[in-house]
Scaffold this active site. Structure first.
Site, PDB file in Angstrom:
ATOM      1  N   GLU A 129       0.784  -1.241   0.000  1.00 50.36           N
ATOM      2  CA  GLU A 129       0.000   0.000   0.000  1.00 50.36           C
ATOM      3  C   GLU A 129       0.820   1.298   0.000  1.00 50.36           C
ATOM      4  OE1 GLU A 129      -2.731  -0.344   3.289  1.00 50.36           O
ATOM      5  OE2 GLU A 129      -3.715  -2.073   2.436  1.00 50.36           O
ATOM      6  N   GLU A 140      -6.165 -10.753  -1.260  1.00 49.66           N
ATOM      7  CA  GLU A 140      -6.982 -10.545  -0.051  1.00 49.66           C
ATOM      8  C   GLU A 140      -8.456 -10.537  -0.446  1.00 49.66           C
ATOM      9  OE1 GLU A 140      -5.577  -7.214   2.306  1.00 49.66           O
ATOM     10  OE2 GLU A 140      -3.481  -7.633   1.825  1.00 49.66           O
TER      11      GLU A 140
HETATM   12  C1  GLA Z   1      -4.955  -4.516   4.363  1.00 49.41           C
HETATM   13  C2  GLA Z   1      -3.748  -5.334   4.754  1.00 49.41           C
HETATM   14  C3  GLA Z   1      -4.139  -6.606   5.402  1.00 49.41           C
HETATM   15  C4  GLA Z   1      -5.273  -6.431   6.374  1.00 49.41           C
HETATM   16  C5  GLA Z   1      -6.412  -5.806   5.685  1.00 49.41           C
HETATM   17  C6  GLA Z   1      -7.570  -5.738   6.646  1.00 49.41           C
HETATM   18  O1  GLA Z   1      -5.509  -4.943   3.194  1.00 49.41           O
HETATM   19  O2  GLA Z   1      -2.882  -5.624   3.690  1.00 49.41           O
HETATM   20  O3  GLA Z   1      -3.053  -7.112   6.100  1.00 49.41           O
HETATM   21  O4  GLA Z   1      -4.892  -5.643   7.469  1.00 49.41           O
HETATM   22  O5  GLA Z   1      -5.990  -4.524   5.285  1.00 49.41           O
HETATM   23  O6  GLA Z   1      -7.661  -6.858   7.473  1.00 49.41           O
END
Ligand code: GLA
Length: 371
Positions: free
Chosen positions: A158, A263
């Protein structure tokens, strides 16, 4: 020759029928997609330590794991001279015993990093040199410990704003934008054979996608190893569009990278209008009508979720470059989306329900592979 009477034949056919139907109800995600990509799940500490009820389901259905929290800086390296490896050691052992593709998440991120990392003993910001040294020590120590055992790492998580510019995090403020180059160089030094990824949310959005491409091209131009890009995939029922997902995979594929959905989940609940992307720092009050399914998900929404998941997987299957699809959790009850961005809601973002049963989305996904 042994002869069967009518009763034993009936019994036999019932048993075979039952076995077949049980089998038919239990295809597995990892088998269905084995010729295409890994199917992963993010797992928490209960799951790692075998205390949670879905251990068997995890092993049966998934062939890759990502640590939801235990490898984040604040957990594994809470104080300058203190590393806490116990939970991550168990995580890696679990993956190795079950021959899973193991992901390290994440080395450098602006969130869930303790304050000491950026400060000196008087609470003043450290210099670029000191922060680089700390980053180096962290990456070498953590990745070095799991060298040859963890298969791929989210090296930087990020780093971008929504418009594709660099996020003004403590990393950029103190080190500069080249913190990314340094992180990838240190990661390669720590474990030359591990896959190394840049991971972010909303990078299927055109402006942010261009930002990610810039980061990747810069690394490639300097000969710095990067293996893949992780599109987080925290999605909603209406956004992003399928076209955006499709085109971003195509863009990243052109760079010669592996592409993974790291994710994946689909939020089925109303979205606060102000919500932007998946930044964990955002939180909103629980207002009326924002928790519409406290008991169960209506069939109509269940079906829409199944269709949306199927649409995603059809796109993933189009690309040989897609090497992994990881869900952010095993079952609905575990999902962070029950508490974010609004606390105290009941969400249904995954493909196994709270009773660990496959949802319509599970079957619709399996169908996309045509087996
Ligand atoms: C981001 C992070 C993850 C997690 C999500 C929410 O996407 O990369 O590690 O913290 O937020 O759970």
């Amino acid at each position: 020759m042994r002869s069967f009477n009518a009763k034993s034949l009936l019994c036999l056919s019932l048993t075979v029928g039952l076995a077949l139907s049980t089998y038919a109800q239990k295809p597995t995600l990892k088998d269905a997609f084995k010729d295409h990509f890994y199917i992963g799940a993010a797992i928490n500490e209960g799951q790692i330590s075998g205390k949670s009820k879905d251990g068997a389901l995890l092993i049966e259905q998934f062939n890759s794991i990502t640590p939801e929290n235990c490898m984040k800086w604040e957990r594994i390296h809470p104080k300058a001279n203190e590393y806490k490896f116990a939970m991550t050691d168990s995580f890696v052992a679990l993956g190795q015993i079950n021959k899973m593709f193991i992901i390290g998440h994440c080395m450098v991120w602006h969130s869930q990093v303790p304050r000491w990392v950026f400060q000196d003993s008087l609470g003043k910001p450290v210099t670029r040199e000191v922060l680089l040294q700390r980053m180096h020590d962290h990456i070498i120590t953590v990745m070095g410990r799991y060298k040859g055992r963890v298969n791929g790492y989210d090296v930087v998580n990020e780093a971008l704003n929504e418009d594709g510019t660099m996020r003004k995090s403590r990393w950029t403020q103190i080190i500069g934008d080249d913190f990314i180059e340094k992180a990838f160089e240190y990661a390669k030094e720590a474990d030359p054979n591990a896959e190394l990824y840049y991971n972010d949310y909303n990078i299927e959005q055109p402006a942010k996608c261009q930002g990610a491409i810039k980061i990747i091209k810069n690394l490639q131009a300097k000969g710095i190893k990067i293996t893949g890009v992780g599109i987080q995939g925290h999605y909603h029922m209406d956004i992003p569009s399928l076209k955006e997902i499709d085109e971003s995979i195509a863009e990243f594929t052109k760079l010669g990278l592996k592409v993974m959905f790291t994710e994946l989940d689909i939020n089925v609940l109303p979205r606060p209008e102000e919500l932007k992307g998946a930044d964990v720092s955002q939180n909103f009050e629980l207002k009326k009508n924002q928790n519409p399914y406290p008991e169960s998900l209506p069939d109509s929404v269940q079906q829409k979720l199944a269709d949306r998941y199927a649409d995603f997987f059809k796109i993933f299957l189009k690309y040989k470059s897609v090497s992994r699809v990881t869900f952010w959790g095993v079952e609905d009850g575990q999902s962070w989306l029950n508490g974010w961005p609004i606390r105290g809601r009941t969400n249904y973002p995954l493909v196994f329900d709270r009773k660990l049963q496959p949802k319509p989305a599970f079957y619709s996904i399996i169908k996309t592979v045509g087996k």
